[in-house]
Design an enzyme around this catalytic site. Structure first.
Site, PDB file in Angstrom:
ATOM      1  N   GLY A 300       0.833  -1.204   0.000  1.00 51.06           N
ATOM      2  CA  GLY A 300       0.000   0.000   0.000  1.00 51.06           C
ATOM      3  C   GLY A 300       0.860   1.242   0.000  1.00 51.06           C
ATOM      4  O   GLY A 300       1.962   1.259  -0.540  1.00 51.06           O
ATOM      5  N   GLU A 301       0.332   2.310   0.579  1.00 48.14           N
ATOM      6  CA  GLU A 301       1.027   3.594   0.726  1.00 48.14           C
ATOM      7  C   GLU A 301       1.172   4.369  -0.577  1.00 48.14           C
ATOM      8  O   GLU A 301       1.605   5.519  -0.559  1.00 48.14           O
ATOM      9  CB  GLU A 301       2.437   3.402   1.325  1.00 48.14           C
ATOM     10  CG  GLU A 301       2.490   2.677   2.642  1.00 48.14           C
ATOM     11  CD  GLU A 301       3.913   2.457   3.137  1.00 48.14           C
ATOM     12  OE1 GLU A 301       4.870   2.928   2.473  1.00 48.14           O
ATOM     13  OE2 GLU A 301       4.078   1.817   4.188  1.00 48.14           O
TER      14      GLU A 301
END
Length: 336
Positions: A300-301
């Protein structure tokens, strides 16, 4: 007005066998059509990471405590996270925006304060957001995109941070694509089999409580502030004619809602990678996407957006800098 045929002709007449650069040729065509030019370029890339907490975390659907949301947001801006180092590697502007973190960041910390509330509500008890809160989150996402566009950015990626946010993403996929919860409920940040079964039970109970009639109502009921902000940002980026990069499962949930609101967004979207989270494949297929990278990513991120960026650059380097057969004095080999 640049036509698809004109761009394809330029692609096909570079000094190579037709189609031999594979996905790069598709990307060059897509970006050229978005920008309506035979010489497309990527300018001032940016990644917007929206952060928020989730009330559904109270039901034990994640192994991580919600404090990790604010701790990781701090790590992002201090340069220690995956998205931080990859953005720096490729000279991508990174912004971290608090739209609903259950924490007040100290002054001097570069997390932008656009907080709507201290996390969404527990969906098992009540809708995650009110319609008004959801609209506000979407408006914040749109505003952040306009700010980047005003700085000369024409390619934008989205990321997220929020403990338990695979749960709203799973519910949105189930709602819009009809993918069974049993198929798309995954491990998130590291649940074991027992944890996944508990998460599935909670999500099944949540979905049985509601019957949203519109994409906006579904987003408000089953989503989260960061997912709504991504949705609003994607819709705005499409209006502004930007190239839009999707990350993994949670970020793509925001894209999914935007897709339900405006199917035309997909012409401007590239899916950076195929996440290991089980629902992501179904999500991307539902939007008729084709992920560029297959690296087993599930962080993610916005990390997929940063990692794929040099590939997007390569798609335009060959289009703009390779000689044509005529220029090089090379016999045109065509499609052999």
């Amino acid at each position: 007005m640049i036509t698809k045929e004109q761009l394809q002709h330029k692609i096909d007449t570079r000094t190579k066998i037709v189609g031999s650069l594979g996905k790069l040729e598709d990307l060059a065509l897509q970006i050229g059509m978005i920008q309506q030019t035979l010489t497309p370029e990527l300018r001032n890339p940016a990644i917007l990471v929206f952060a928020s907490d989730h009330g559904i975390a109270d039901e034990g659907v994640s192994v991580c405590p919600k404090e990790i949301t604010w701790q990781m947001a701090m790590n992002f801006v201090r340069g220690g996270a995956g998205i931080s180092v990859f953005s720096k590697q490729h000279d991508i502007r990174l912004r971290v925006i608090d739209v609903g973190v259950d924490y007040d960041f100290p002054k001097g910390i570069a997390v932008e304060n656009r907080k709507i509330a201290y996390g969404s509500k527990n969906m098992l008890r009540e809708p995650a957001m009110t319609i008004e809160e959801c609209k506000k989150a979407m408006a914040i996402g749109a505003e952040c995109v306009r700010e980047e566009f005003g700085r000369g950015c024409n390619v934008i990626g989205f990321g997220e941070m929020g403990i338990a946010n695979t749960s709203p993403s799973t519910l949105l996929l189930h709602h819009f694509a009809g993918t069974p919860l049993e198929v798309c409920t995954g491990r998130g940040a590291g649940l074991d089999k027992k944890g996944v079964n508990h998460k599935l039970d909670i999500l099944t109970q949540v979905y049985a409580k509601y019957d949203p009639k519109t994409p906006l109502e579904a987003l408000a009921t089953l989503g989260g502030f960061e997912i709504a902000a991504i949705c609003g940002g994607v819709l705005e980026a499409k209006k502004l004619g930007m190239l839009i990069i999707a990350d993994g499962f949670i970020t793509s949930a925001g894209f999914l809602v935007a897709y339900e609101m405006d199917r035309s967004i997909i012409s401007n979207v590239v899916f950076s990678h195929a996440s290991e989270e089980p629902g992501h494949k179904a999500m991307v297929e539902y939007m008729h996407g084709d992920p560029i990278l297959h690296l087993g990513l599930r962080l993610g991120e916005g990390t997929g957006c940063a990692i794929v960026y040099p590939i997007l650059q390569s798609a335009l380097v060959f289009l703009n800098n390779m000689a044509s057969f005529e220029e090089a004095g090379v016999y045109e080999v065509g499609s052999i």
